[in-house]
Design an enzyme around this catalytic site. Sequence first.
Site, short mmCIF file in Angstrom:
data_model
loop_
_atom_site.label_atom_id
_atom_site.label_comp_id
_atom_site.label_asym_id
_atom_site.label_seq_id
_atom_site.Cartn_x
_atom_site.Cartn_y
_atom_site.Cartn_z
N LEU A 136 0.84 -1.20 0.00
CA LEU A 136 0.00 0.00 0.00
C LEU A 136 0.88 1.25 0.00
CD1 LEU A 136 -2.79 -1.05 2.54
CD2 LEU A 136 -2.49 -1.66 0.11
N ALA A 137 0.66 2.12 -1.00
CA ALA A 137 1.47 3.33 -1.12
C ALA A 137 0.65 4.45 -1.74
CB ALA A 137 2.71 3.05 -1.97
N GLY B 281 -1.12 6.82 0.00
CA GLY B 281 -1.27 8.00 0.85
C GLY B 281 -0.52 9.21 0.34
N ARG C 218 2.74 14.93 5.90
CA ARG C 218 3.65 15.32 6.99
C ARG C 218 5.09 15.45 6.52
NH1 ARG C 218 2.60 11.11 11.59
NH2 ARG C 218 4.43 12.18 12.47
N THR D 97 -7.70 1.54 4.41
CA THR D 97 -6.78 0.46 4.06
C THR D 97 -7.49 -0.76 3.47
OG1 THR D 97 -6.89 -0.24 6.39
CG2 THR D 97 -5.02 1.13 5.73
N GLY E 162 4.27 0.62 2.07
CA GLY E 162 5.48 1.19 1.49
C GLY E 162 6.28 2.05 2.44
N ARG F 97 34.57 8.73 -7.48
CA ARG F 97 33.26 8.82 -8.10
C ARG F 97 32.97 7.56 -8.91
NH1 ARG F 97 33.79 14.16 -11.37
NH2 ARG F 97 31.71 13.52 -12.10
N TYR G 270 43.30 15.24 -10.43
CA TYR G 270 42.04 14.77 -10.99
C TYR G 270 42.34 13.74 -12.08
CZ TYR G 270 37.80 14.42 -13.72
OH TYR G 270 36.71 13.91 -14.38
#
Length: 455
Positions: A12-13, A15, A19, A82, A105, A321, A354
């Site tokens: 379930l994702a 929402g 917040r 839900t 989720g 990197r 470098y």
Amino acid sequence: MSQTRHFAAVILAAGKGTRMKSNLHKVLHPIAGRSMLHHLMASVDSLEPDHKVVVVGAGRDQLEKALGDSARTCLQEPQLGTGHAVQQAHGELGDFSGDVLIMYGDVPFVRPATMEAMLDRLHAEDAPACVVLAFEPEDPLAYGRVIADDDGRISKMVEFKDADEGERACHMCNSGLMAAKAEDLWALLDRVGNENSQGEYYLPDIVNIAIADGRVCAAVTTDDANEVAGINSRGELAAAEAQWQREQRDHWMAEGATLRAPETVFFSYDTELGPDVTVEPNVVFGPGVKVASGATIRAFSHLEGATVGEGCSVGPYARLRPGAVMEKDSFVGNFVEMKKAVLGEGAKASHLTYLGDAVIGAGANIGAGTITCNYDGYFKYKTVIGPRAFIGSNSALVAPVEIGADAIVAAGSTVSRDVAAGEMRMVRAEQLVKPGWADRFHDTMKKKKAANPKN
């Protein structure tokens, strides 16, 4: 878990995650370099599910892009609780008749072993209609309670606001995660009503409905409340990151790495350290780093997408990197940056250098201030430096260019053509000498200064 058992994962994702106060979907916020959702998906994938369905709503485009073809999605719109969210997955699962594992989720750290335990309990002799994942926090706060006997058989699920004093004294709480056989799940969800203050269809209601039918429902209790901690705010995200980092530090020290100041070292979800690796303070590992045995990562270094070979030394204040490869016993020192470059066995770049889009042969020495000039504003080009070559300080190697084995590039040179093996190349302007000029200059300027002391 039985190798022949079939199950589907419903995550379930849908929402909004208000917040978080973010334009990025809540479950895509990263912990240790990987999104919450992908942490959970990786655990699910380790059990090889038949199907994965992610229920989406707000931020649907972001989620579908992040998931690619790794899972199917279904839309919950409007969002009516839900229970309603899980119902939306029915269409994607069709006539699938196996088990259904329901997760969230924003609860990313559920262990595969816990998922297995839920599915195993679903197939116990008492044949429960539903299995609930419970937990026992130190402070149960306002979590919904799971009232169960010593064998985990549930007599009642109750929200905190509806619980009496005796029920609130129970510290077994509902995580929200459930497992059920598909045929039971869809039939029970069809009977869930929304006669509540929010007008929503709550997933836990299927437990009480099944119990009222005389069916058994059971709880599996995790021994780690952090496993089921939901993440709904930036503060909770930071707390989850901190917890994850603490666990990884303990893990790598137990595996034989030395962390000089563990609380200052930060790992990514896929960092790999060999035995007898030493990590000094304030080191950050981005995604995709492998460090072989006996290597030392010195203070204030940052590594991402890099491979560090056996016995190598990195830093302090180095940056590796993506595509950086250090072969056995090679060395980079302070303020050296590597990108898509291979440093051969025993080669060294001690400081202020470098190395980009380059291959440096075994035993080569790269002097301070050396730069591989790999970019013309449109395309990248490669520099090849042969074994045992010596590149003098403050040299610029303008790619594409090749420096042969045992060649020497004199300090201060700008090299734009290949240098043959064993050759010395010096590219400098002719030195101009003017005897007495500096003395005359100082005398003139001192007189001017005396005449204009305020200037």
